[in-house]
Design a protein around this motif. Structure first.
Motif, short mmCIF file in Angstrom:
data_model
loop_
_atom_site.label_atom_id
_atom_site.label_comp_id
_atom_site.label_asym_id
_atom_site.label_seq_id
_atom_site.Cartn_x
_atom_site.Cartn_y
_atom_site.Cartn_z
N UNK A 36 0.80 -1.23 0.00
CA UNK A 36 0.00 0.00 0.00
C UNK A 36 0.83 1.27 0.00
N UNK A 37 2.15 1.18 0.12
CA UNK A 37 2.98 2.38 0.11
C UNK A 37 2.95 3.07 -1.25
N UNK A 38 2.76 2.29 -2.31
CA UNK A 38 2.72 2.83 -3.66
C UNK A 38 1.66 2.08 -4.46
N UNK A 39 0.88 2.78 -5.28
CA UNK A 39 0.07 2.06 -6.28
C UNK A 39 1.05 1.40 -7.26
N UNK A 40 1.06 0.06 -7.30
CA UNK A 40 2.13 -0.67 -7.96
C UNK A 40 1.53 -1.83 -8.74
N UNK A 107 6.52 10.60 -1.02
CA UNK A 107 6.20 9.21 -0.70
C UNK A 107 7.42 8.53 -0.11
N UNK A 108 7.25 7.36 0.52
CA UNK A 108 8.41 6.68 1.10
C UNK A 108 9.50 6.46 0.05
N UNK A 120 7.50 -4.08 3.08
CA UNK A 120 6.21 -4.09 2.39
C UNK A 120 5.08 -3.95 3.40
N UNK A 121 4.11 -3.10 3.06
CA UNK A 121 2.92 -2.89 3.90
C UNK A 121 1.69 -3.37 3.14
N UNK A 128 -7.50 -4.03 -1.08
CA UNK A 128 -6.80 -4.61 -2.24
C UNK A 128 -7.81 -4.95 -3.33
N UNK A 129 -8.89 -5.59 -2.96
CA UNK A 129 -9.92 -5.95 -3.95
C UNK A 129 -10.57 -4.71 -4.56
#
Length: 139
Positions: A36-40, A107-108, A120-121, A128-129
């Motif tokens: 969740x730290x980045x839209x990835x 951002x981080x 990772x968070x 997520x869904x």
């Protein structure tokens, strides 16, 4: 194996463990990385034993470029991010996959790379869904 894929393709277990499927794009399966730290997002060409971009056929190279641009534009519009980072490193997971990451000032890890930065968070499962569905609708 997804529709349209070639026989013998197997998703690397590390990619499967840390991401969820979002959509089938044609050449690639689009997956959402559970951090969740980045839209990835991850684009994974459904071709067996491919590690490098130049291992793809010229047609598959063009399709990967098209799908990367499609996903990058959608993610930028959806998130309003400062910058989209795209990379195909493969130093840890050798199977060819392209990272598409929305970055924002502050951002981080900004402005450095995300790899090796922190822990990772994971998203909450419902978050997520929801995010995966939002991406599907955008595409």
């Amino acid at each position: 194996m997804l529709p349209g894929g070639k026989g013998g393709f197997e998703l690397d277990p590390r990619l499967e463990t840390e991401s969820i499927p979002v959509a089938w794009l044609g050449l690639c399966e689009l997956r959402l990385r559970d951090d969740r730290r980045w839209p990835w997002l991850l684009l994974i060409p459904q071709r067996p034993e491919i590690e490098e971009l130049h291992d793809l056929t010229p047609l598959d190279q063009a399709m990967l470029s098209f799908e990367t641009n499609l996903v990058s534009k959608a993610l930028k519009e959806m998130t309003g991010c400062t910058k989209i980072n795209c990379a195909a490193l493969g130093n840890v997971v050798r199977q060819l996959h392209v990272h598409v990451i929305a970055r924002n000032e502050g951002d981080p890890g900004w402005p450095g790379p995300i790899w090796g930065h922190g822990v990772r968070e994971p998203y909450r499962p419902e978050e997520l869904r929801r995010f995966a569905e939002k991406i599907r609708r955008r595409l």
